[in-house]
Design a protein around this motif. Sequence first.
Motif, short mmCIF file in Angstrom:
data_model
loop_
_atom_site.label_atom_id
_atom_site.label_comp_id
_atom_site.label_asym_id
_atom_site.label_seq_id
_atom_site.Cartn_x
_atom_site.Cartn_y
_atom_site.Cartn_z
N GLY A 18 -6.73 -11.31 12.02
CA GLY A 18 -6.64 -10.20 11.10
C GLY A 18 -6.40 -8.87 11.77
O GLY A 18 -6.72 -8.66 12.95
N THR A 19 -5.81 -7.96 11.03
CA THR A 19 -5.59 -6.59 11.49
C THR A 19 -6.01 -5.64 10.37
O THR A 19 -5.69 -5.87 9.20
CB THR A 19 -4.13 -6.36 11.92
N GLN A 20 -6.71 -4.58 10.73
CA GLN A 20 -7.26 -3.66 9.74
C GLN A 20 -6.20 -2.66 9.29
O GLN A 20 -5.52 -2.03 10.11
CB GLN A 20 -8.45 -2.90 10.33
N VAL A 21 -6.09 -2.51 7.98
CA VAL A 21 -5.24 -1.49 7.38
C VAL A 21 -6.14 -0.59 6.54
O VAL A 21 -6.88 -1.06 5.68
CB VAL A 21 -4.16 -2.12 6.50
N SER A 55 4.83 2.74 0.30
CA SER A 55 4.10 3.40 -0.79
C SER A 55 2.65 2.93 -0.85
O SER A 55 2.14 2.55 -1.92
CB SER A 55 4.80 3.13 -2.13
N LEU A 56 2.01 2.95 0.29
CA LEU A 56 0.66 2.42 0.38
C LEU A 56 -0.33 3.23 -0.45
O LEU A 56 -0.19 4.45 -0.60
CB LEU A 56 0.21 2.36 1.83
N LYS A 57 -1.30 2.50 -0.98
CA LYS A 57 -2.33 3.10 -1.82
C LYS A 57 -3.71 2.82 -1.20
O LYS A 57 -3.86 1.84 -0.46
CB LYS A 57 -2.28 2.48 -3.22
N PRO A 58 -4.69 3.64 -1.51
CA PRO A 58 -6.05 3.38 -0.97
C PRO A 58 -6.55 1.97 -1.29
O PRO A 58 -7.26 1.37 -0.47
CB PRO A 58 -6.90 4.45 -1.66
N GLU A 59 -6.15 1.42 -2.40
CA GLU A 59 -6.60 0.07 -2.76
C GLU A 59 -5.93 -1.01 -1.92
O GLU A 59 -6.29 -2.19 -2.03
CB GLU A 59 -6.38 -0.20 -4.25
N ASP A 60 -4.96 -0.65 -1.10
CA ASP A 60 -4.36 -1.61 -0.16
C ASP A 60 -5.21 -1.76 1.10
O ASP A 60 -4.90 -2.60 1.96
CB ASP A 60 -2.96 -1.18 0.24
N THR A 61 -6.25 -0.98 1.22
CA THR A 61 -7.12 -1.06 2.39
C THR A 61 -7.79 -2.42 2.50
O THR A 61 -8.24 -2.98 1.50
CB THR A 61 -8.21 0.03 2.30
#
Length: 127
Positions: free
Chosen positions: A120-123, A85-91
């Motif tokens: 690190g890995t970008q989400v 349930s990812l949200k834009p604020e999880d970026t």
Amino acid sequence: QVQLVESGGGLVQAGGSLRLSCAATGRTLSNYDMGWFRQAPGKEREFVAGISRSGGSAYYAASLKGRFTISRDNAKNTLYLQMNSLKPEDTGVYYCAAKLVGLYSMTYNTAGAYDSWGQGTQVTVSS
């Protein structure tokens, strides 16, 4: 010192899922408490989740509990973070971290408590 390499990040639409992995080399992961942190652009690094060396205890940022699940496979020397349930604020950039188990209790939500960090890995979560 243990070396950590994250993978599994990428671009996903809001509501989607990603599973991050953190592979450890150089040391046996079962000797380490582990954590996930993230850092959004212009913001400080924040705690996401932590897990004890055996995997028997897990801890989460209050705002993320229920959507994210931390787990580990010590036989594979790998830490995971399932994100639903990812949200834009999880970026942000997601980092795994390790702390060699010692005499004192672990403060999982404190970045300074950890000895080693991955790159690190970008989400990125699009709306």
